[in-house]
Scaffold this active site. Structure first.
Site, short mmCIF file in Angstrom:
data_model
loop_
_atom_site.label_atom_id
_atom_site.label_comp_id
_atom_site.label_asym_id
_atom_site.label_seq_id
_atom_site.Cartn_x
_atom_site.Cartn_y
_atom_site.Cartn_z
N SER A 188 0.80 -1.22 0.00
CA SER A 188 0.00 0.00 0.00
C SER A 188 0.84 1.28 0.00
O SER A 188 0.39 2.30 -0.50
CB SER A 188 -0.95 0.00 1.20
OG SER A 188 -0.24 -0.14 2.41
N HIS A 216 -5.24 -3.16 -2.64
CA HIS A 216 -4.89 -2.27 -3.75
C HIS A 216 -4.75 -3.02 -5.07
O HIS A 216 -4.22 -2.48 -6.03
CB HIS A 216 -3.59 -1.52 -3.44
CG HIS A 216 -3.73 -0.57 -2.31
ND1 HIS A 216 -4.23 0.71 -2.46
CD2 HIS A 216 -3.48 -0.72 -0.99
CE1 HIS A 216 -4.26 1.32 -1.29
NE2 HIS A 216 -3.81 0.47 -0.37
N LYS A 246 -11.47 0.71 -2.05
CA LYS A 246 -10.49 1.38 -2.91
C LYS A 246 -11.01 1.39 -4.36
O LYS A 246 -11.93 2.12 -4.64
CB LYS A 246 -9.13 0.76 -2.68
CG LYS A 246 -8.64 1.29 -1.32
CD LYS A 246 -7.62 0.50 -0.60
CE LYS A 246 -7.41 1.14 0.78
NZ LYS A 246 -6.69 0.30 1.69
C1 LIG Z 1 -6.75 0.08 3.08
C2 LIG Z 1 -6.19 -1.23 3.42
C3 LIG Z 1 -6.85 -2.07 4.33
C4 LIG Z 1 -8.06 -1.63 5.11
O1 LIG Z 1 -9.21 -1.68 4.35
P1 LIG Z 1 -10.47 -0.81 4.83
O2 LIG Z 1 -11.61 -1.43 4.09
O3 LIG Z 1 -10.19 0.59 4.44
O4 LIG Z 1 -10.58 -1.00 6.31
C5 LIG Z 1 -6.33 -3.32 4.53
N1 LIG Z 1 -5.22 -3.74 3.91
C6 LIG Z 1 -4.55 -2.95 3.05
C7 LIG Z 1 -3.33 -3.47 2.37
C8 LIG Z 1 -5.02 -1.67 2.78
O5 LIG Z 1 -4.34 -0.88 1.95
#
Ligand SMILES: *Cc1c(COP(=O)(O)O)cnc(C)c1O
Length: 394
Positions: A188, A216, A246
């Site tokens: 990320s 991602h 995302k």
């Molecule tokens: C954003 C993210 C999460 C968390 O997901 P949410 O639905 O925003 O709680 C988990 N793992 C990774 C790698 C992320 O980038």
């Protein structure tokens, strides 16, 4: 003066911590942000082109996605009313789970309230004391939080270092009942990919279970199917986790896996059992977003293409995902660089510890399908002239 007691001591504690963080440029502040259009944001009355949003396909603003969310509110209400095992299991969950399972080529899928909640539920349900967890050092915070909750023996391997992973397996696997290997599919804060195929082979050879967090990856790599599909066919990853927040443009977390694993988690994952089901609008928006991705495969490749145009222009390693970091190291310098870009009309947030390791504060750029080539070129040139050259001169 006597030292404060009770609530006054609590305030003094919080104030002291804030001052410590302020002194290290690590205090965080919220800025109201109106994301009024694709890759656009209004902050303090100023319109900016945003290069720091995870809405890679701009699906959160797509008319058909918003309409699906509105329809779901009309039919099923604004909230779910209870956990899914009680009365919160509205009809959209089944459809969304089937759609995700199909996309990820797995038997079934289970939806959680968020990606963070998914990892806090899945990992301690699958690994307990007596088991072993091996995790990449750059794994997302919530993989590490889930690991702590599991109370399993834990070892961290160097980022994407398969020799180190094998070393840890050779040293520790035999002494433990089950072994879970955890990694981000797309990292990320760095934007690089885990060698998922190779990890799947290693896991198999050591009787371990591989889980990828593809927050991602879904929607933007592997033809939209995520990091398990980089070769065009599915790598042998039994636990594909991710988020709908995302590229999918909505909210909620998921795990795609085999039927027994999903049925077990619906019975045993604490963040599934003891937390209210996702609101109907979020599920409906995610289904509409998946419709859009499936109907427009050419759209899903655009964020990575745009990121590559940026890295090419700056002579950086070719982007593998829509995420490109420029590591400046020092939090103050990173904040100053972010401010410089804001003055030029670009929103690029400074990412500081503890989100990234100490000494690696960075600008983190994310590219979306709607960014224009000319804007990307102008941004790259400003970075070259005003940030990179200055850094080289120091
Ligand atoms: C954003 C993210 C999460 C968390 O997901 P949410 O639905 O925003 O709680 C988990 N793992 C990774 C790698 C992320 O980038």
């Amino acid at each position: 003066m006597p030292s404060p007691k009770g609530a006054a001591a609590l305030d003094a504690f919080a104030q002291g911590k804030l001052e410590e963080l302020e002194a290290k440029s690590l205090r965080r502040r919220l800025t109201e942000t109106d994301r009024f259009g694709p890759a656009r944001a209004r902050r303090k009355g100023k319109e900016l082109i945003s290069f720091c949003c995870n809405d890679y396909l701009n699906l959160s603003h797509r008319p058909e996605v918003k309409e699906a969310a509105r329809d779901a509110i009309e039919r099923y209400g604004a909230g779910s009313g209870a956990s899914r095992l009680i009365t919160g299991n509205h009809p959209l969950f089944g459809e969304l789970e089937q759609r995700l399972a199909r996309l990820k080529e797995s038997d079934d899928c289970v939806i959680f309230g968020s990606g963070y909640l998914a990892n806090l539920g899945i990992i301690p349900a699958l690994a307990r004391p007596g088991d072993l967890i091996l995790a990449d050092e750059l794994s997302h915070a919530c993989l590490l939080s889930g690991t702590k909750l599991s109370e399993a023996a834990t070892h961290i391997f160097r980022h994407n270092d398969m020799a180190h992973l094998k070393e840890l397996l050779a040293a520790h696997r035999a002494g433990h009942r089950h072994c879970l290997i955890l990694t981000d599919g797309v990292f990320s804060m760095d934007g690089d990919l885990a060698p998922v195929e190779e990890m799947a082979e290693i896991a198999k050879a050591h009787d371990a279970w591989l889980m990828t967090d593809d927050a991602h990856g879904i929607g933007v790599v592997g033809g939209g199917k995520g990091s398990s599909f980089m070769s065009g066919r599915k790598a042998d990853v039994p636990l594909q986790m991710g988020t709908l927040s995302k590229a999918i443009g909505s909210y909620g977390g998921y795990l795609c896996a085999s039927q027994p694993v999903i049925d077990f988690l619906r019975t045993r994952a604490r963040t599934f059992i003891y937390s209210t089901g996702l609101p109907p609008a979020s599920a409906a928006a995610a289904i509409a977003a998946l419709d859009y991705i499936e109907a427009n495969p050419d759209y899903a490749v655009l964020p990575v293409k745009k990121a590559q145009a940026f890295t090419r222009r700056l002579g950086l390693p070719l982007a593998e995902s829509p995420i490109v970091p420029i590591v400046l190291g020092d939090p103050d310098k990173t904040l100053a660089a972010s401010q410089l870009l804001e003055n030029e009309g670009y929103l690029v947030t400074a990412i500081r510890p503890p989100t990234v390791p100490d000494g690696t504060a960075r600008l983190r750029f994310t590219f979306t399908a709607e960014h224009e080539e000319e804007e990307i070129a102008r941004l790259a040139d400003i970075i070259q002239d005003k940030i990179m050259e200055k850094r080289a001169a120091e």
